[in-house]
Design a protein around this motif. Sequence first.
Motif, short mmCIF file in Angstrom:
data_model
loop_
_atom_site.label_atom_id
_atom_site.label_comp_id
_atom_site.label_asym_id
_atom_site.label_seq_id
_atom_site.Cartn_x
_atom_site.Cartn_y
_atom_site.Cartn_z
N LEU A 152 13.99 -40.94 9.62
CA LEU A 152 12.86 -40.54 8.79
C LEU A 152 13.22 -40.60 7.31
O LEU A 152 12.47 -41.11 6.49
CB LEU A 152 12.42 -39.12 9.17
CG LEU A 152 11.13 -38.67 8.52
CD1 LEU A 152 9.99 -39.58 8.90
CD2 LEU A 152 10.80 -37.25 8.92
N TYR A 154 15.48 -42.44 5.94
CA TYR A 154 15.62 -43.83 5.56
C TYR A 154 14.24 -44.46 5.30
O TYR A 154 14.04 -45.16 4.32
CB TYR A 154 16.34 -44.60 6.67
CG TYR A 154 16.58 -46.05 6.35
CD1 TYR A 154 17.70 -46.44 5.63
CD2 TYR A 154 15.67 -47.02 6.74
CE1 TYR A 154 17.91 -47.77 5.32
CE2 TYR A 154 15.88 -48.36 6.43
CZ TYR A 154 16.99 -48.72 5.72
OH TYR A 154 17.20 -50.03 5.41
N VAL A 155 13.29 -44.15 6.20
CA VAL A 155 11.95 -44.71 6.04
C VAL A 155 11.32 -44.21 4.74
O VAL A 155 10.74 -44.97 3.99
CB VAL A 155 11.08 -44.34 7.26
CG1 VAL A 155 9.63 -44.65 7.01
CG2 VAL A 155 11.57 -45.09 8.48
N GLU A 157 12.73 -43.28 2.08
CA GLU A 157 13.35 -43.84 0.89
C GLU A 157 12.99 -45.31 0.68
O GLU A 157 12.94 -45.79 -0.44
CB GLU A 157 14.87 -43.71 0.99
CG GLU A 157 15.35 -42.33 0.64
CD GLU A 157 16.79 -42.12 1.04
OE1 GLU A 157 17.48 -43.10 1.39
OE2 GLU A 157 17.23 -40.96 1.01
N ASN A 158 12.78 -46.03 1.77
CA ASN A 158 12.65 -47.48 1.64
C ASN A 158 11.24 -48.02 1.75
O ASN A 158 10.99 -49.15 1.35
CB ASN A 158 13.53 -48.18 2.68
CG ASN A 158 14.98 -48.07 2.32
OD1 ASN A 158 15.48 -48.86 1.54
ND2 ASN A 158 15.64 -47.06 2.85
N PHE A 159 10.33 -47.24 2.31
CA PHE A 159 8.97 -47.74 2.47
C PHE A 159 8.00 -46.74 1.88
O PHE A 159 8.30 -45.57 1.77
CB PHE A 159 8.64 -47.95 3.95
CG PHE A 159 9.56 -48.90 4.66
CD1 PHE A 159 9.40 -50.26 4.50
CD2 PHE A 159 10.58 -48.43 5.46
CE1 PHE A 159 10.24 -51.14 5.14
CE2 PHE A 159 11.42 -49.31 6.10
CZ PHE A 159 11.25 -50.67 5.95
N GLU A 160 6.82 -47.26 1.53
CA GLU A 160 5.78 -46.36 1.07
C GLU A 160 4.62 -46.41 2.06
O GLU A 160 4.37 -47.44 2.65
CB GLU A 160 5.26 -46.79 -0.30
CG GLU A 160 6.21 -46.46 -1.42
CD GLU A 160 5.94 -47.34 -2.62
OE1 GLU A 160 4.77 -47.52 -2.97
OE2 GLU A 160 6.91 -47.85 -3.18
N PHE A 161 3.92 -45.28 2.17
CA PHE A 161 2.80 -45.23 3.10
C PHE A 161 1.50 -45.27 2.35
O PHE A 161 1.39 -44.76 1.23
CB PHE A 161 2.87 -43.95 3.94
CG PHE A 161 3.97 -43.99 4.95
CD1 PHE A 161 3.79 -44.65 6.13
CD2 PHE A 161 5.19 -43.40 4.68
CE1 PHE A 161 4.80 -44.71 7.06
CE2 PHE A 161 6.21 -43.46 5.60
CZ PHE A 161 6.01 -44.13 6.79
N ASP B 109 7.76 -44.41 11.76
CA ASP B 109 9.07 -43.91 11.39
C ASP B 109 10.19 -44.81 11.91
O ASP B 109 11.28 -44.36 12.17
CB ASP B 109 9.27 -42.46 11.83
CG ASP B 109 9.25 -42.33 13.35
OD1 ASP B 109 8.89 -43.30 14.01
OD2 ASP B 109 9.61 -41.26 13.85
N LYS B 115 5.54 -51.06 6.44
CA LYS B 115 4.40 -50.17 6.72
C LYS B 115 3.08 -50.68 6.16
O LYS B 115 2.03 -50.32 6.67
CB LYS B 115 4.67 -48.78 6.14
CG LYS B 115 6.05 -48.24 6.40
CD LYS B 115 6.36 -48.11 7.86
CE LYS B 115 7.84 -47.85 8.03
NZ LYS B 115 8.32 -48.24 9.36
N GLN B 116 3.11 -51.43 5.08
CA GLN B 116 1.85 -51.94 4.53
C GLN B 116 2.02 -53.42 4.27
O GLN B 116 2.72 -53.81 3.35
CB GLN B 116 1.54 -51.27 3.20
CG GLN B 116 1.37 -49.79 3.24
CD GLN B 116 1.10 -49.26 1.86
OE1 GLN B 116 0.35 -49.83 1.08
NE2 GLN B 116 1.72 -48.16 1.52
#
Lengths: 192, 184
Positions: A152, A154-155, A157-161, B109, B115-116
Amino acid sequence: MADLQKENLLLEVLKNHFNDKIFDLKVQRHQRVHLRTTTEQIEAVLLYLKEKLGYKHLSHISCVDWIEENRFELVYILWHPEDKINVLVKVDVDRLNPVAPNIDYIWPQANTYEREMREMFGIQFPGLVGRKELILEDWDDLPPMRRDFDTLQYVMENFEFRSGREDAQNVRETIAKRTGEEIPEFAKKYSR
Amino acid sequence: MNRAFNDRESQKILDIIKNFARKNSLFILAYGTGCGAIEIPPTITSRYDAERFGIRGAATPRQADVLLITGYLSVKTLKRVIRAYEQMQDPKYVMGFGSCTINGGMYWDSYNTIKQLDKYIPVDVYINGCMPRPEAVIAGFVKLQQLIQQGKALGWKHYKENLEWYRQNQQKVIKNWRMPDYNW
Ligand code: SF4
């Protein structure tokens, strides 16, 4: 159910041949025999099973991360095509210095499993040939299947939602709440 | 069809003809990632018969008009998708299938999936669902055809104009950037 004659016979044979070098020897159920050994003995055990007893087929090598007990457990799953018995050979590897013997000279397909474990758990197999990367590409963090790798974090830090999923619920917690189950402490910390 | 003539202010007459031709012959490059690839065969075969809309498969990126991204993309796959997309001829369109391309879906996750999708390549139409049924896929295609007819499916222009921004996002997740430069 079938009687466990063949399984018990195998138990006898193994017990007589290896004595105290293998332990936890038991018939788990119909067609499944379980035993443990050490990293020093694993090659001898596997070779004996393959060459002398006819366990020709290596179905899988899997790895379990027992982080609380500070060990990795490798499970070699062998199959006897005529007797129709699975043998699970388990061996423990120290988690801080994970080294296990390379067995791809016994079964060539072990190479792929070992490369995967090297990539996903960071276990070293001395003498293993093959590119360092099997599935991942340009990975520079902890091996991702280790339980101390925080997915979580890692996600985040590295991706945006995209906005709109802030009210998403923790599935594990929701189910536990519904059934009144208590989540064990270690599971809270390492799994989602 | 009336719409084509109502839009005359914004499009030249030649554009209307060109867009009419484009929208009725969409060659798709189905990039079968994730679970979604399983919805493509029923869509393009006899049961749902997408060919009545002029939609059919293309063999290579250079022959295709529409790139279908059918589900989650791992970072490793994203690299290949970007290459395929950049090799396609203009005009080109992208369709994102399923919640995974929109906001991560149930792989939100996962350390290894993006994610996009529209942060990395421009998406003209999203189809939501997990997984969208062939009806939804065809509805998405019809929407894309409308956008093309109106001259609004301009993701490919947007990509060229904002290449910097896209490259920045791409390089953030693809750590070892070894990609060819194109001179379009
Ligand atoms: S949106 Fe659902 S069906 Fe599609 S790739 Fe993601 S998980 Fe699979």
